[in-house]
Design an enzyme around this catalytic site. Structure first.
Site, mmCIF file in Angstrom:
data_model
loop_
_atom_site.group_PDB
_atom_site.id
_atom_site.type_symbol
_atom_site.label_atom_id
_atom_site.label_comp_id
_atom_site.label_asym_id
_atom_site.label_seq_id
_atom_site.Cartn_x
_atom_site.Cartn_y
_atom_site.Cartn_z
ATOM 1 N N TRP A 43 -9.710 65.361 58.943
ATOM 2 C CA TRP A 43 -9.589 66.639 59.656
ATOM 3 C C TRP A 43 -10.954 67.121 60.153
ATOM 4 O O TRP A 43 -11.031 68.091 60.870
ATOM 5 C CB TRP A 43 -9.029 67.713 58.738
ATOM 6 C CG TRP A 43 -7.654 67.522 58.255
ATOM 7 C CD1 TRP A 43 -6.909 66.387 58.283
ATOM 8 C CD2 TRP A 43 -6.841 68.529 57.635
ATOM 9 N NE1 TRP A 43 -5.680 66.616 57.706
ATOM 10 C CE2 TRP A 43 -5.611 67.918 57.307
ATOM 11 C CE3 TRP A 43 -7.028 69.868 57.333
ATOM 12 C CZ2 TRP A 43 -4.587 68.618 56.684
ATOM 13 C CZ3 TRP A 43 -6.017 70.561 56.715
ATOM 14 C CH2 TRP A 43 -4.793 69.941 56.400
HETATM 15 FE FE1 SF4 Z 1 -12.236 64.638 56.162
HETATM 16 FE FE2 SF4 Z 1 -13.672 65.434 54.052
HETATM 17 FE FE3 SF4 Z 1 -12.044 67.183 55.278
HETATM 18 FE FE4 SF4 Z 1 -11.056 65.169 53.803
HETATM 19 S S1 SF4 Z 1 -12.280 66.907 53.057
HETATM 20 S S2 SF4 Z 1 -10.345 65.809 55.828
HETATM 21 S S3 SF4 Z 1 -12.523 63.492 54.251
HETATM 22 S S4 SF4 Z 1 -13.871 66.186 56.162
#
Ligand code: SF4
Ligand code: SF4
Length: 153
Positions: A43
């Site tokens: 995300w």
């Molecule tokens: Fe991507 Fe980190 Fe967000 Fe998970 S927590 S969606 S790995 S940015």
């Protein structure tokens, strides 16, 4: 820009695994270090970057963000409640950005387990868990039935 983990910095604490809303941060069963199992599903929320106590997670920059190729280092400062980005381009130039992490004090948001368990009737409610209290409003904004056909000829 999806994330990746410097395995030599990671100690396998699992904070990123717990916080990732896409459930793509996993601990490698052999090496006991975290890795992003599916960068395409990232995300790009950077919750994991902010949560990692070892500053072991960085991001892969896209060409619009860092057109010359680069390294992107993301660091959080819990005391200042900031997150800083440092880009180092191939030609040696560097750019740095600092942003506030959040508008609420660190650690002040209650986790789901701090709330009372919902009643069985909540299953048929249109509201999500802890709404509207969790949004600090009395009720969710909604159109009344007489407003629904406004503008319809
Ligand atoms: Fe991507 Fe980190 Fe967000 Fe998970 S927590 S969606 S790995 S940015
Ligand atoms: Fe490794 Fe950081 Fe994830 Fe902990 S939060 S498992 S140190 S990458």
């Amino acid at each position: 820009m999806p994330t990746f983990v410097y395995m030599t910095n990671c100690d396998g604490c699992g904070e990123c695994v717990d916080i990732c809303p896409s459930d793509i941060m996993h601990i490698d069963p052999t090496y006991r270090r975290a890795y992003n199992i599916e960068p395409n599903f990232c995300w790009e929320c950077y919750s994991c970057v902010k949560a990692c106590p070892q500053n072991a997670i960085d991001v892969r920059g896209y060409s619009d963000f860092a057109p010359l190729g680069h390294s992107v280092r993301v660091l959080r400062d819990e005391e200042k409640s900031t997150i800083s980005w440092r880009l180092r381009f191939r030609d040696g130039r560097e750019k740095s950005f600092v942003s506030p992490i959040r508008t609420t004090p660190w650690g002040s948001i209650k986790s789901a387990s701090d709330y009372a368990a919902p009643s069985p009737e909540a299953l048929s409610s249109q509201e999500l868990a802890h709404e509207p209290d969790g949004l600090n409003i009395d009720r969710l904004p909604a159109l009344s039935p007489d407003q629904l056909k406004q503008g319809v000829v």
